[in-house]
Enzyme design. Structure first.
Site, mmCIF file in Angstrom:
data_model
loop_
_atom_site.group_PDB
_atom_site.id
_atom_site.type_symbol
_atom_site.label_atom_id
_atom_site.label_comp_id
_atom_site.label_asym_id
_atom_site.label_seq_id
_atom_site.Cartn_x
_atom_site.Cartn_y
_atom_site.Cartn_z
ATOM 1 N N LYS A 73 0.830 -1.222 0.000
ATOM 2 C CA LYS A 73 0.000 0.000 0.000
ATOM 3 C C LYS A 73 0.858 1.263 0.000
ATOM 4 C CE LYS A 73 -2.447 0.843 3.732
ATOM 5 N NZ LYS A 73 -2.029 -0.462 4.224
ATOM 6 N N THR A 75 4.023 1.481 -0.850
ATOM 7 C CA THR A 75 4.761 1.481 -2.110
ATOM 8 C C THR A 75 3.910 2.063 -3.230
ATOM 9 O OG1 THR A 75 5.894 -0.517 -1.360
ATOM 10 C CG2 THR A 75 6.054 0.011 -3.699
ATOM 11 N N ARG A 96 2.044 8.158 7.134
ATOM 12 C CA ARG A 96 2.289 8.178 8.573
ATOM 13 C C ARG A 96 3.745 7.883 8.890
ATOM 14 N NH1 ARG A 96 -1.451 3.583 10.516
ATOM 15 N NH2 ARG A 96 -0.722 2.770 8.521
ATOM 16 N N LYS A 107 6.981 -6.778 11.649
ATOM 17 C CA LYS A 107 6.908 -6.149 10.334
ATOM 18 C C LYS A 107 8.269 -5.676 9.834
ATOM 19 C CE LYS A 107 4.419 -2.360 8.010
ATOM 20 N NZ LYS A 107 5.533 -1.431 7.746
ATOM 21 N N ALA A 275 -4.090 1.553 12.612
ATOM 22 C CA ALA A 275 -5.452 1.468 12.080
ATOM 23 C C ALA A 275 -6.254 0.333 12.694
ATOM 24 C CB ALA A 275 -5.413 1.299 10.567
ATOM 25 N N PHE A 303 -3.702 -0.562 7.002
ATOM 26 C CA PHE A 303 -4.259 -1.911 6.838
ATOM 27 C C PHE A 303 -5.293 -1.943 5.716
ATOM 28 C CE2 PHE A 303 -2.844 -2.343 11.417
ATOM 29 C CZ PHE A 303 -1.753 -3.132 11.109
ATOM 30 N N PHE A 383 4.118 -8.050 -9.151
ATOM 31 C CA PHE A 383 5.251 -8.870 -8.720
ATOM 32 C C PHE A 383 5.808 -9.585 -9.951
ATOM 33 C CE2 PHE A 383 3.687 -7.977 -4.615
ATOM 34 C CZ PHE A 383 4.600 -8.398 -3.658
ATOM 35 N N TRP A 411 7.221 -0.559 -8.254
ATOM 36 C CA TRP A 411 8.273 -1.178 -7.437
ATOM 37 C C TRP A 411 9.523 -1.416 -8.293
ATOM 38 C CZ3 TRP A 411 11.126 -5.660 -7.660
ATOM 39 C CH2 TRP A 411 11.833 -6.008 -6.496
#
Length: 558
Positions: A73, A75, A96, A107, A275, A303, A383, A411
């Protein structure tokens, strides 16, 4: 083909002096308070000076429920911001700040990924400009002043059994969830039960992220309820006379942080409520400032869309008078396959049937976002293992839901890979097709607001809450808090309160364990299922692999 790691890419970045980044938004050097060469705070006086300017378009990036397969998200948020700038738009990103808890827990750190990152990456994931330390200190000051007031005679007649102000630390430490304080004799005060939450769940964090200015900040801090008397009347932080000193501690933290993407585009990184237990959005002051300075502002909510985006719409937008022009829901082929029942180890194999089976989760999020009256685009975060057939399956499914899915390769390629997504998002945002409205009105009873979110967003059959919780909600309504929105604290991994139920489940209930009044922030926290407001570390925390190398560089954080 071998790809560089995120940290390798970040360390190779050609950063520009932060003053040059500020100039892109019309912020002069005199209005920046630099922290080194690559980050700065934007002065409150400058923010005050741009309030008469028109707002740009607000674009919200959200996602499906997170899976171990990864969604990307942040990214995508960064990639979309860079993409908008690439196609000639004046765009800024708002995200954030990172909490130390997940950085050293499960994480690890991150500020995007690949060639869609915000830098300086290491500083942002560690102490940054000290905002979280200031929030922890302000919260701790109030904690100390409450117990000190009780110790020196308790003039306010606080019932020590009803002190509701807990302590915080920005670390995952399950041992502190429930503690006994003030042990050791008369000189240490009156023993009582209390506990710790993580800093990002603090009401002080929520207030900093919802306040419009320092005056509003102090008012909200003063409105926080810290305890109750024996007659059940509330004791506020202003009664303890803590609001002034807390505001002093938060004075600098209130100013938004300006940094840059790998492509030297402006990014505001400010505030960090979780969140799954708080409202999950960056600060109002950062977002509203960016809207005065850029034609397009790309922000994210934490999230999945059932948590962060729901709270963005029902809490942040309601409180700040904001309205998104477009919502981007991030999904990956890998996550669709995992929702379709494929094990993580097998995600590299083509499986179109599993993609189709897993798309129900995505479809529910699309429908939910549309229910707020805003157009929805799906960003397929690419991906390298994705096949054309799998990508097409997602596109076909999204089309059947009345939306559009666009493959984005930010990415791997940076803004070159997100240009198509940016072009379409800008077209939609410029089309003024949004007709935003929150999910429920202010005047709806509190329990009915909880039911509305549970039934319309999660698709639950019912909300389970014992009479004590229902009575508490009714008492708050009688005290004048009935017009507040609700902030649902729930697992991020599922629409249900069971983290193992993936996809788009139906036929379940949402049990409410506890409700908390955040009178200063202006919402009711509704704690559902087994969610914890103080997370714990996993069996093998990320901290075990974090160290300095021979060159003094951080390793293992990313």
């Amino acid at each position: 083909m071998a790809f560089k790691t995120d940290i390798q890419i970040a360390r190779e970045a050609t950063k520009k002096p932060i003053q040059e980044i500020g100039q892109k938004l019309g912020i002069s050097s005199d209005d920046l308070l630099p922290y080194g060469h690559d980050k700065a705070k934007v002065s409150q006086s400058f923010i005050n000076s741009v309030q008469d300017k028109p707002n740009g378009k607000l674009i919200l990036v959200t996602a499906i429920n997170p899976t171990p397969a990864g969604e990307g998200k942040t990214t995508t948020t960064v990639g979309l911001g860079d993409g908008l700038n690439r196609i000639g738009k004046n765009a800024a990103v708002c995200i954030r700040e990172a909490s130390l808890g997940p950085n050293f827990g499960m994480k690890g750190g991150a500020a995007g990924g690949g060639y869609a990152q915000i830098v300086p990456m290491e500083e942002m994931n560690l102490h940054f400009t000290g905002d979280f330390h200031a929030i922890t200190s302000a919260h701790s000051l109030l904690s100390a002043m409450v117990d000190n007031h009780i110790y020196w005679g308790n003039e306010l007649e606080i019932d020590t059994r009803r002190v509701v102000w807990r302590r915080v630390v920005d670390m995952n430490d399950r041992a502190l969830r429930q503690i006994t304080a003030s042990l050791g004799g008369v000189s240490n005060g009156f023993p009582r039960e209390t506990g710790f939450d993580i800093t990002v769940a603090s009401e002080v964090m929520a207030i900093l992220c919802l306040a419009n200015n320092l005056t509003d900040l102090q008012t909200r801090l003063g409105n926080m309820i810290v305890a109750y008397r024996r007659d059940r009347t509330p004791v506020y932080a202003r009664d303890i006379k803590a609001d002034g000193a807390m505001t002093v501690l938060l004075k600098d933290a209130m100013q938004p942080n300006l940094v840059q993407t790998l492509e030297n585009n402006p990014a505001f990184v400010h505030g960090g409520p979780f969140a799954n237990i708080a409202h999950g959005c960056n600060s109002v002051i950062a977002t509203t400032t960016a809207l005065k300075l850029a034609d397009y502002v790309v922000t994210e909510a934490g999230f999945g869309a059932d948590l962060g985006a729901e709270k963005f719409m029902n809490i942040k937008c309601r409180k700040a008078g904001l309205a998104p022009s477009c919502v981007v829901v991030v999904a990956t082929v890998r996550a669709m396959k995992m929702n379709g029942g494929v094990a993580k180890a097998d995600l590299g194999n083509e499986n179109v049937d599993a993609v189709n089976n897993g798309c129900a989760n995505l479809g529910r999020h699309i429908e939910n976002m549309k229910s707020f009256g805003v157009p929805v685009v799906v960003a397929i975060n690419h991906f390298v293992t994705d096949t054309d057939a799998e990508v097409q399956a997602v596109k076909d499914y999204v089309k059947s839901q009345g939306s559009e899915a666009i493959l984005s390769r930010h990415w791997e390629l940076g803004s070159e890979g997100s240009a198509d997504l940016a072009t379409r998002v800008a077209e939609i945002a410029d089309g003024d097709s949004a007709n935003f409205a929150p999910l429920y009105p202010d005047e709806m009873p509190l329990f009915q607001k909880i039911e509305t979110v549970a039934k319309r967003i999660y698709r639950a059959d019912e909300v389970l809450a014992d009479q004590k919780i229902r009575n508490q909600l009714k008492d708050w309504e009688d005290q004048g808090y009935g017009n507040l929105p609700v902030c649902m604290a729930k697992t991020q991994y599922s629409f249900t309160t069971d983290p193992d139920r993936r996809g788009a489940p139906t036929g379940f209930s949402v049990p409410v364990r506890e409700v908390r009044l955040s009178a200063g922030a202006g919402f009711i926290v509704v704690i559902c299922g087994e969610i914890m407001t103080m997370p714990g570390l996993p069996r093998v925390p990320s901290a075990e692999n974090i160290k300095l190398n021979a060159e003094g560089e951080v390793e293992g954080l990313f």
